[in-house]
Design a protein around this motif. Structure first.
Motif, mmCIF file in Angstrom:
data_model
loop_
_atom_site.group_PDB
_atom_site.id
_atom_site.type_symbol
_atom_site.label_atom_id
_atom_site.label_comp_id
_atom_site.label_asym_id
_atom_site.label_seq_id
_atom_site.Cartn_x
_atom_site.Cartn_y
_atom_site.Cartn_z
ATOM 1 N N GLN A 1 -63.921 2.785 31.395
ATOM 2 C CA GLN A 1 -62.496 3.130 31.332
ATOM 3 C C GLN A 1 -61.705 1.894 30.900
ATOM 4 O O GLN A 1 -61.701 0.900 31.620
ATOM 5 C CB GLN A 1 -62.003 3.626 32.688
ATOM 6 C CG GLN A 1 -60.534 4.004 32.707
ATOM 7 C CD GLN A 1 -60.187 5.133 31.768
ATOM 8 O OE1 GLN A 1 -60.951 6.068 31.628
ATOM 9 N NE2 GLN A 1 -59.041 5.047 31.119
ATOM 10 N N PRO A 2 -61.082 1.909 29.708
ATOM 11 C CA PRO A 2 -61.031 3.027 28.766
ATOM 12 C C PRO A 2 -62.359 3.237 28.061
ATOM 13 O O PRO A 2 -63.162 2.309 27.935
ATOM 14 C CB PRO A 2 -59.944 2.594 27.778
ATOM 15 C CG PRO A 2 -60.020 1.098 27.782
ATOM 16 C CD PRO A 2 -60.333 0.722 29.210
ATOM 17 N N GLY A 3 -62.577 4.463 27.609
ATOM 18 C CA GLY A 3 -63.833 4.767 26.947
ATOM 19 C C GLY A 3 -63.787 6.121 26.277
ATOM 20 O O GLY A 3 -62.815 6.879 26.408
ATOM 21 N N ALA B 1 -65.266 6.046 37.158
ATOM 22 C CA ALA B 1 -64.868 5.168 36.060
ATOM 23 C C ALA B 1 -65.022 3.714 36.467
ATOM 24 O O ALA B 1 -64.832 3.352 37.633
ATOM 25 C CB ALA B 1 -63.424 5.453 35.653
ATOM 26 N N TYR B 2 -65.371 2.883 35.506
ATOM 27 C CA TYR B 2 -65.454 1.445 35.774
ATOM 28 C C TYR B 2 -64.747 0.672 34.657
ATOM 29 O O TYR B 2 -64.777 1.069 33.493
ATOM 30 C CB TYR B 2 -66.906 0.981 35.894
ATOM 31 C CG TYR B 2 -67.721 1.036 34.612
ATOM 32 C CD1 TYR B 2 -67.750 -0.045 33.730
ATOM 33 C CD2 TYR B 2 -68.477 2.164 34.283
ATOM 34 C CE1 TYR B 2 -68.499 0.007 32.559
ATOM 35 C CE2 TYR B 2 -69.222 2.214 33.117
ATOM 36 C CZ TYR B 2 -69.234 1.136 32.259
ATOM 37 O OH TYR B 2 -69.968 1.189 31.097
ATOM 38 N N LEU C 1 -53.947 4.651 28.397
ATOM 39 C CA LEU C 1 -53.236 3.462 27.926
ATOM 40 C C LEU C 1 -51.947 3.882 27.232
ATOM 41 O O LEU C 1 -51.776 3.725 26.014
ATOM 42 C CB LEU C 1 -54.126 2.657 26.968
ATOM 43 C CG LEU C 1 -55.434 2.123 27.563
ATOM 44 C CD1 LEU C 1 -56.345 1.590 26.470
ATOM 45 C CD2 LEU C 1 -55.136 1.017 28.575
ATOM 46 N N ALA C 2 -51.022 4.432 28.009
ATOM 47 C CA ALA C 2 -49.746 4.865 27.448
ATOM 48 C C ALA C 2 -49.031 3.682 26.805
ATOM 49 O O ALA C 2 -48.988 2.583 27.365
ATOM 50 C CB ALA C 2 -48.877 5.478 28.544
ATOM 51 N N GLY C 3 -48.471 3.915 25.630
ATOM 52 C CA GLY C 3 -47.757 2.868 24.915
ATOM 53 C C GLY C 3 -48.624 2.078 23.955
ATOM 54 O O GLY C 3 -48.102 1.308 23.145
#
Length: 326
Positions: free
Chosen positions: A95-97, A114-115, A297-299
């Motif tokens: 994460q993110p992924g 998630a990691y 990951l907003a933005g």
């Protein structure tokens, strides 16, 4: 409980008009290599390939350990089900992924953990752990591999041929590998890849038995047959040199416009524009970037290096957008 999404969000093609310039895809913008494309176009579509793909599997490595897949997404789904049937009870995803790792597990009712760092992987039950090296969407790379004992580890190496800097740490014994050359070749429309197992264990037996008949088309066989050739890898070396130049130029252009940018070992990376609506505004102008909100990951957006003419068009569009709001 909210309904789970049925499909992951992706870069590349959407259902809108074709963009003039596509910075959202992380496929190689220089592909395909001419000799390999000629082999694909010459593929015999009049008859089935060998359903066992014996010659192809020998060509790619150990026939007993290579399993053809209909691209990375099918390989992820099949290996996740094989892991469940072999006794794995939870799935760890970066994460993110790439969203398909989690969706494949959720579709089977498997808990998803998630990691962010490899040290965060602490399975409480026999587990499947996905590692993307280099990572999508960040382009980041590992310093060392984790110690995960008897847990099943699958390394997604789709972007290894597009690594522009440094080297991946040597793979430890006992891990699976998933290869998807179509991204590096600029042929994402051909759904063909392959997994390499460390041994003919229970996971391998399930993954082999779960494959659909004729998982690869004739075009897929032709692409994978030509993939290991000296000609293809000489072409890739030249492509990486060009991508290094394009990446440096594009990063400089975005930095001059006050974009935040994360480091990456590939020709794609995460960036944060000054305006949160930039993906929509650019799409209206025929330019596409990958909104990273679906990665949590907003933005942020994921961008890939593109030819200099495309970079100039992106720069001009961004200047126009900023001018409208000055």
């Amino acid at each position: 409980m909210s309904a789970l999404p049925l499909q992951a969000a992706h870069g590349g093609t959407d259902d809108g008009p074709a963009p003039a310039f596509d910075f959202s895809t992380n496929a190689n913008p220089l592909g395909p290599p001419p000799a390999l494309l000629a082999a694909v176009q010459a593929a015999d579509r009049r008859q089935y390939p060998d359903p066992a793909y014996r010659a192809l599997r020998r060509h790619l490595g150990d026939e007993d350990l290579v399993l053809p897949t209909a691209g990375g997404a099918e390989g992820i789904r099949r290996l996740t089900l094989a892991a469940l049937l072999a006794g794995r009870r939870e799935v760890w995803v970066p994460q993110p992924g790439f969203g398909d790792y989690a969706l494949a597990a959720q579709a089977l009712g498997m808990p998803v953990k998630a990691y962010a760092q490899l040290a965060d992987i602490r399975p409480a039950a026999p587990a499947l752990a996905w590692i993307c090296e280099p990572c999508n969407p960040t382009g980041g790379s590992l310093a060392a591999w984790p110690e995960l004992g008897e847990h099943l580890v699958v390394v997604d190496r789709a972007y290894e041929p597009l690594r522009l800097h440094g080297d991946a740490p040597a793979l430890p014994p006992g891990v699976w590998q998933l290869h998807c050359p179509n991204k590096a070749l600029g042929l994402t429309g051909i759904r063909a890849g392959y997994a390499v197992a460390p041994a003919t264990d229970a996971v391998w037996r399930h993954a082999l038995s779960l494959a659909p008949s004729w998982v690869l088309s004739s075009e897929g066989v032709a692409m994978l047959t030509h993939w290991p050739s000296d000609d293809t890898h000489a072409w890739l070396a030249r492509a990486r040199a060009t991508l290094r130049y394009w990446t440096a130029a594009q990063r400089a252009r975005l930095a001059a416009l006050d974009w935040q940018q994360q480091p990456s070992w590939t020709h794609f990376w995460l960036a944060r524009p000054p305006r949160p609506d930039i993906a929509l505004r650019l799409r209206e102008r025929g330019i596409r970037v990958r909104d990273a909100a679906s990665f949590g990951l907003a933005g942020w957006v994921r961008v890939s290096a593109q030819p200099l003419t495309a970079q100039q068009a992106l720069q001009q569009a961004l200047l126009e957008i900023e001018g409208e709001h000055a």
